[in-house]
Design a protein around this motif. Structure first.
Motif, mmCIF file in Angstrom:
data_model
loop_
_atom_site.group_PDB
_atom_site.id
_atom_site.type_symbol
_atom_site.label_atom_id
_atom_site.label_comp_id
_atom_site.label_asym_id
_atom_site.label_seq_id
_atom_site.Cartn_x
_atom_site.Cartn_y
_atom_site.Cartn_z
ATOM 1 N N TRP A 20 30.887 59.103 114.015
ATOM 2 C CA TRP A 20 32.210 59.560 113.621
ATOM 3 C C TRP A 20 33.261 58.531 114.059
ATOM 4 C CZ3 TRP A 20 30.515 64.684 116.188
ATOM 5 C CH2 TRP A 20 29.932 65.543 115.221
ATOM 6 N N CYS A 21 34.354 58.420 113.333
ATOM 7 C CA CYS A 21 35.432 57.504 113.731
ATOM 8 C C CYS A 21 35.913 57.901 115.128
ATOM 9 C CB CYS A 21 36.629 57.609 112.790
ATOM 10 S SG CYS A 21 36.226 57.418 111.053
ATOM 11 N N CYS A 24 37.906 61.257 115.943
ATOM 12 C CA CYS A 24 37.657 62.324 114.966
ATOM 13 C C CYS A 24 37.570 63.675 115.671
ATOM 14 C CB CYS A 24 36.346 62.040 114.236
ATOM 15 S SG CYS A 24 35.844 63.389 113.137
ATOM 16 N N ASP A 26 35.767 66.064 115.044
ATOM 17 C CA ASP A 26 34.430 66.644 115.077
ATOM 18 C C ASP A 26 33.762 66.530 116.458
ATOM 19 O OD1 ASP A 26 34.909 67.225 112.462
ATOM 20 O OD2 ASP A 26 33.512 65.762 111.616
ATOM 21 N N CYS A 55 31.083 64.369 106.726
ATOM 22 C CA CYS A 55 31.128 63.849 108.100
ATOM 23 C C CYS A 55 30.717 64.968 109.040
ATOM 24 C CB CYS A 55 32.538 63.394 108.456
ATOM 25 S SG CYS A 55 33.111 61.997 107.485
ATOM 26 N N ASN A 125 39.230 69.801 108.107
ATOM 27 C CA ASN A 125 40.167 68.671 108.282
ATOM 28 C C ASN A 125 41.078 68.529 107.069
ATOM 29 O OD1 ASN A 125 38.330 67.760 106.435
ATOM 30 N ND2 ASN A 125 37.439 66.185 107.772
ATOM 31 N N GLY A 129 36.225 63.846 104.056
ATOM 32 C CA GLY A 129 36.109 62.675 104.911
ATOM 33 C C GLY A 129 35.047 61.713 104.419
ATOM 34 N N CYS A 204 40.952 64.753 110.755
ATOM 35 C CA CYS A 204 40.396 63.482 110.284
ATOM 36 C C CYS A 204 41.447 62.408 110.552
ATOM 37 C CB CYS A 204 40.109 63.562 108.791
ATOM 38 S SG CYS A 204 39.630 61.991 108.052
ATOM 39 N N VAL A 205 41.140 61.538 111.511
ATOM 40 C CA VAL A 205 42.144 60.546 111.907
ATOM 41 C C VAL A 205 42.209 59.385 110.928
ATOM 42 C CG1 VAL A 205 42.080 61.103 114.363
ATOM 43 C CG2 VAL A 205 40.447 59.456 113.435
ATOM 44 N N THR A 206 41.239 59.293 110.058
ATOM 45 C CA THR A 206 41.183 58.146 109.159
ATOM 46 C C THR A 206 41.901 58.401 107.834
ATOM 47 O OG1 THR A 206 39.105 57.527 110.174
ATOM 48 C CG2 THR A 206 39.600 56.493 108.064
ATOM 49 N N PHE A 207 41.726 59.608 107.282
ATOM 50 C CA PHE A 207 42.254 59.833 105.937
ATOM 51 C C PHE A 207 43.380 60.857 105.839
ATOM 52 C CE2 PHE A 207 37.823 58.382 105.158
ATOM 53 C CZ PHE A 207 38.138 57.198 104.503
#
Ligand SMILES: Cc1ncc(C[n+]2csc(CCOP(=O)(O)OP(=O)(O)O)c2C)c(N)n1
Ligand code: SF4
Lengths: 289, 583
Positions: A20-21, A24, A26, A55, A125, A129, A204-207
């Motif tokens: 996972w990023c 995240c 999760d 994810c 999220n 993801g 979700c920290v990325t998207f």
């Protein structure tokens, strides 16, 4: 793992490092699940974890127990089959909001009304993801993504209301970074006799740059602090139908709930198979005379 | 074969045609006569026409013929639908008091029996079909006491009054014919002391599943597979199991998979459209190496096709359906009794090789009620083999250096150990992602190849260890070879026997793996493959295996083969005349 000794939550950890990023949500969701399983007296050998695709669904790889990573959207029927065929197992199902409320929405409604004793943790999220940032059924109406450049133009699914209207017997909501509160609700969900939904905000920290840690931290209203009584149906309905507030805690619990497997009279594992036809099978032939 | 009698009752859906036909079939079976039934839901005329046909003889009957001797017609349509099958000694029992003006074909004997008013006299108009059964007993010279016994079986649970009324109604029908007509009918139904059982293919599959120790069934209703679920409902629970009506086929196969992973013998049944929906999860069943039986009771496709009509069109889908390459077994019983045996075998194959098994039935076999000696369903002969389940004491052998259970261990025979949930130290995860021996996701090129080979190797192992033989009939030395699969066996056997066709007949119950027919085909001067589909899917396989062109007899109008029709077509092929494909 012998069942006499109490398992520690780390026993539920696999030695695979999550991909996972960093940051995240999760991670926190999973830690809480492991703690709740250990605190409720379970161990990896009597636990069956079913994971969805996304994810979130990777959780099955990072935890240690008997587990099955399903196909997209079908985790709940898998969990249903596991629990009915062996009610002695502790069954936990986990997946994303896309997995559970989009492709699996039909199963969600039926799992709720079937009320099999299992805990369903949705790692919400509000975005897809794993497929890199498309709108999810819980995305806000004005949320811009690659597949919703001008917003989704649809109102989001309200999972708690959906569950409530389908006759859910346990509805909880948590925030993954509230470690204690999250684990505590999952513990109650595990101990509930019937289907328990725990919608877990797992950013979700990325998207997703809208439904962030900061957003949730500010928005969340803790039901325990509010003195909410989850067994009060009307009070629960009011909170659940209040779409403008993000509540955490147990929103609703029907304490008279009895799991479907009990109502079917199932209590033992179905794994035993006799070496020949079972006793009494001759009667089956006789019926056709 | 001594005289066979072909009897039918037809009317509108809702007229109780099925249950009336079944009562008559049961009475014949009790009288020690063999029975082979078929159901006709006509598509030539729109509407609810339905008929239940019974062919009976003291010898075993395995097929239908295009001939009707006694017809109970509740509607004009019933007569119109069957005109071609009537002959100059046929008898039609009808009710002239009903509003329709019955047009009875000239050469046929029409018996006008006031079915409805006699039934009313006996206690209720609802019993008019039973009055007709009584009338049929008179025509066929059949002892009405056998009918008594099957009425008792049908209505016994609803009280003795109802049984008596029905028995009375039957007598009124019989006596009416005796008193009002003095024809000398050419029919006489001899009885024997044999005790037969009467059941259909779906019921045989359900019974086979219970015999095999199956305790979990999840399904979604679909014609013609629903009867499997209905059979298990109320029976499997006596053996500690359960039946779940899932919300759809996606749920059904996933519930079954969940149950199978706990170690339960688990099954689902559906028809073509349901198989389509199950196909994605089928891949997961195979890659997670979970034993499971999936029954496809075929009907006419594609799409919703003709739901109540016969076809064998799903073969390619069962063999090749699903993305990627998926090892599987495809087993196709060829008779109602074989539905029982092959279901038991399907569970054993599934567990020994940890591979999903498609068990293929078809509509003709599913709805055909047929008599058998009860010994054909010998429960003492059932053997359940669970394969490589690892008991707690032996789990150590299968742990890696770090104590992880090697659920997908790369063994020589391709079969890995199985630890059922609850087994100490056996905990592991399984996934549809490509995985290593521990079940963990991998994209390592070597491990990928190793696991694909391992899974495919199970099929090779099974090819060596199991008996994939076919059923043989006819003259083994004949230069004429007939090959078939599925429910056509009975009609082909009868065509050959009755019409003196000199041929070797191989009826193949295994589609994958399948017996090697190369030698047989090479030895034959002419080979013909018979199946109920348009393109000859099984014939294609035979050509592929044997590198030899074969002839084909295909039927895809929705109706199963009849023995007399097949006799002509087979003879035509062997006499060098190209058969006409029935469209
Ligand atoms: C049948 C099918 N359709 C589409 C996909 C591709 N897919 C994988 S994950 C996913 C969405 C995941 O979103 P969510 O459930 O919200 O989980 P997250 O990744 O956000 O945790 C999709 C569409 C798939 N695997 N299977
Ligand atoms: S993409 Fe989003 S949901 Fe997926 S691991 Fe990264 S942060 Fe978590």
């Amino acid at each position: 793992m012998s069942s006499e000794t109490q398992a520690h939550f780390t026993d539920f950890k696999s030695d695979k490092q999550p991909t996972w990023c960093p940051g995240c949500g999760d991670f926190g969701t999973m830690n809480g699940m492991m703690k709740a399983l250990a605190n409720t007296g379970n161990d990896p050998d009597n636990t069956f974890l079913v994971a969805g695709i996304g994810c979130s669904g990777k959780i099955g790889t990072y935890m240690h127990s008997y587990a099955l990573h399903g196909v997209h959207g079908r985790a709940l029927p898998l969990g249903t089959g596991v629990k009915l065929a062996n009610p002695e197992l502790e069954v936990m199902v986990a997946g994303g909001d896309g997995d559970g409320y989009s492709i699996g929405a039909g199963h969600f409604v039926h799992a709720v009304r079937r009320n099999v004793d299992m805990t369903y943790v949705v790692m919400d999220n509000r975005i897809y993801g794993l497929t890199k940032g498309q709108a999810s059924p819980t995305s806000r109406e004005d949320f811009e993504t690659s597949t919703s450049p001008e917003g989704t133009k649809q109102s989001p699914v309200h999972p708690l209301a959906l569950a409530f209207s389908a006759g859910a017997t346990f509805i909880g909501q948590t925030f993954s970074s509230d470690a204690l509160g999250h684990a505590a609700v999952i513990e109650e969900a595990i101990e509930h006799d019937g289907f328990a939904l725990v919608n877990t905000y797992s950013p979700c920290v990325t998207f997703n740059d809208v439904d962030t840690y900061d957003y949730f931290r500010d928005a969340i209203v803790d039901l325990e602090e509010e003195g909410h009584d989850p067994t009060d149906y009307e009070a629960a309905r009011e909170k659940i139908m209040d779409f403008d507030t993000v509540y955490t805690g147990v929103l609703y619990q029907d304490e008279s709930s009895v799991g479907y497997e009990k109502r079917l009279g199932l209590s033992e594992s179905m794994a035993d198979v006799p070496e020949g036809a079972p006793d009494g099978a001759d009667d089956l032939v006789r019926e056709f005379y | 074969m001594p005289e066979d009698l072909n009897w039918a009752i037809g009317g509108e859906a809702g007229d109780g045609i099925d249950s009336t036909g079944k009562i008559f079939a049961q009475a014949l079976s009790r009288a020690g006569r063999h029975v082979f039934t078929s159901k006709d839901f006509a598509s030539r005329i729109r509407g609810g026409y339905t008929a239940y046909k019974v062919r009976t003889s003291v010898d075993r009957v395995d097929s239908v013929v295009d001939r009707l001797d006694v017809l109970v017609a509740l509607t004009q349509r019933t007569i119109d639908e069957n005109t071609e099958e009537l002959h100059d000694e046929s008898v039609i029992i009808y009710d002239g008091e009903r509003s329709w003006d019955a047009e009875i074909p000239e050469e046929v004997v029409g018996l006008d029996v006031p079915l409805k008013s006699l039934a009313e006299d006996a206690g209720g108009a609802i019993m008019q079909n039973v009055v007709a059964l009584g009338a049929a007993c008179a025509v066929a010279d059949f002892d009405i006491e056998y009918l008594d016994s099957s009425l008792e079986k049908r209505f016994g649970s609803k009280g003795s009054k109802l049984v008596e009324n029905n028995q009375q109604a039957a007598r009124m029908g019989r006596d009416y014919v005796y008193e009002n007509y003095d024809h000398d009918y050419p029919y006489s139904l001899e009885t024997t002391d044999e005790d037969y059982v009467l059941l259909n293919g779906d019921e045989a599959i359900g019974m086979g599943a219970i015999a095999a120790g199956c305790k979990f069934y999840a399904g979604y209703p679909i014609t013609p597979a629903t009867a499997v679920m209905e059979y298990l409902m109320g029976r499997i629970d006596r053996f500690g199991g359960t039946v779940i009506q899932a919300e759809d086929e996606l749920a059904a196969i996933n519930m079954t998979l969940g149950a199978a992973r706990t170690g339960a013998r688990a099954m689902t049944a559906t028809s073509g459209p349901g198989i389509d929906l199950m196909t994605e999860t089928f891949g997961l069943v195979a890659t997670s190496e979970t034993p499971m039986v999936i029954v496809d009771v075929m009907r006419s496709g594609p799409s919703t096709g003709m739901p109540t009509k016969q076809e064998q069109g799903d073969l390619n889908m069962l063999l090749y359906g699903g993305h990627g390459e998926i090892p599987r077994f495809v087993v196709a019983p060829t008779t109602v009794a074989e539905c029982f045996h092959k279901t038991v075998e399907a569970f054993n194959l599934a567990e020994k090789y940890q591979t999903p098994v498609y068990l293929v039935g078809d509509l003709a076999m599913a709805v055909t009620e047929q008599t058998f000696s009860p010994e054909e369903f010998d429960m003492d002969a059932v053997e359940n083999d669970r394969g490589k389940i690892v008991p707690e004491e032996e789990i150590e052998e299968w742990l890696d250096d770090e104590g992880h259970f090697r659920a997908h261990a790369n063994t020589e025979d391709g079969i890995s150990p199985r630890a059922l949930p609850g087994t100490a130290n056996g905990a592991h995860m399984s996934t549809g992602l490509e995985h290593d021996e521990l079940g963990r996701r991998t994209e390592d090129t070597e491990v990928r190849v190793e696991q694909v080979d391992k899974r495919n190797r199970k099929v090779e192992t099974a090819r060596e260890r199991e008996d994939w033989s076919a059923r043989e009939f006819g003259n083994p030395d004949s230069g004429n070879l007939v090959v078939s699969w599925g429910s056509n066996e009975g009609a082909i056997r009868e065509a050959m026997a009755e019409f003196d066709i000199d041929a070797r007949f191989i009826s193949v119950p295994y589609i994958f793996p399948r017996p090697d027919l190369t030698e047989a085909v090479e030895a034959a001067e002419e080979t013909v493959v018979i199946e109920c589909n348009a393109t000859g899917q099984f014939a294609d396989l035979i050509e592929h295996d044997t590198l030899t062109r074969v002839k084909r007899i295909n039927k895809y109008n929705g109706v199963q083969f009849a023995a007399d029709e097949l006799a002509e077509e087979i003879s035509a092929v062997f006499d060098g005349v190209e058969p006409e494909v029935t469209a």
